[in-house]
Design an enzyme around this catalytic site. Structure first.
Site, PDB file in Angstrom:
ATOM      1  CG  HIS A   1      -5.150 -16.780 -34.156  1.00 42.15           C
ATOM      2  ND1 HIS A   1      -5.825 -17.695 -33.390  1.00 42.15           N
ATOM      3  CD2 HIS A   1      -5.910 -16.599 -35.273  1.00 42.15           C
ATOM      4  CE1 HIS A   1      -6.932 -18.062 -34.000  1.00 42.15           C
ATOM      5  NE2 HIS A   1      -7.005 -17.410 -35.151  1.00 42.15           N
TER       6      HIS A   1
ATOM      7  CD  GLU B   1      -2.207 -16.511 -28.910  1.00 35.91           C
ATOM      8  OE1 GLU B   1      -2.926 -16.695 -27.908  1.00 35.91           O
ATOM      9  OE2 GLU B   1      -2.663 -16.141 -30.018  1.00 35.91           O
TER      10      GLU B   1
ATOM     11  CB  CYS C   1      -7.343 -20.778 -30.453  1.00 37.86           C
ATOM     12  SG  CYS C   1      -6.117 -20.659 -31.783  1.00 37.86           S
TER      13      CYS C   1
ATOM     14  CB  CYS D   1      -2.403 -20.063 -30.647  1.00 38.04           C
ATOM     15  SG  CYS D   1      -2.936 -18.855 -31.880  1.00 38.04           S
TER      16      CYS D   1
END
Length: 170
Positions: free
Chosen positions: A67, A69, A97, A100
């Site tokens: 992801h 991040e 999410c 993250c």
């Protein structure tokens, strides 16, 4: 001697700076889509300096943890030579999410600024609500088949950790 901005000006300057940086996260998200990734971008910033940028690379790398991040956090930590991002701000194109968000907490970042909400992400097909519900639930009641085995044996690693003189707490 340089004069410092008045305290009334500082929040306005912070907001202006935040807007510039969140626009960069959005730009990274849009570029990610153009290069085959998901629609997410992130930055790690300390003292006004961008330490790292990340784009969603889940499908590009076949890595469910890639992801934006996480990519940015990993890069920033490598750059700093530290697993802590104290004094840093994470700018994300969307509300992080659960994975993250946990990584941001583990990194000890000081602030989080995001553009879109998790509701916006859900409407685009990225619905994390079931993950939020599962995490909050009791392990035995989760949809993921879960078993606990060898607890006492497993605790030996915690004993080793607590006795280690060279450990680095995190």
């Amino acid at each position: 001697m340089r004069s410092r901005p008045s305290s009334a000006i500082l929040p306005a300057l912070q907001k202006q700076n935040d807007e510039v940086l969140i626009r960069r996260a959005i730009e990274l998200a849009r570029d990610s889509v153009r290069t085959g990734g998901g629609p997410f971008g992130a930055l790690v910033v300390r003292d006004g300096r961008v330490l790292a940028e990340g784009q969603n690379r889940v499908t590009v790398r076949n890595d469910p943890t890639a992801h934006a991040e996480i990519v940015a956090i990993r890069e920033a930590c490598q750059s700093l030579g530290s697993f802590r991002l104290e004094g840093c701000t994470i700018y994300a194109s969307c509300e992080p999410c659960p994975m993250c968000l946990a990584a941001i907490y583990w990194s000890r970042a000081e602030r989080l600024v995001f553009a879109c909400t998790r509701g916006d992400a859900a409407r685009a097909g990225f619905d994390d609500e079931r993950i939020y519900r599962e995490i909050a639930g009791v392990p035995d009641l989760r949809k993921l088949s879960t078993a606990q085995l060898l607890r006492e044996e497993g605790q030996s690693a915690f004993t080793d950790w607590s006795l280690a003189s060279e450990r680095q707490d995190y």
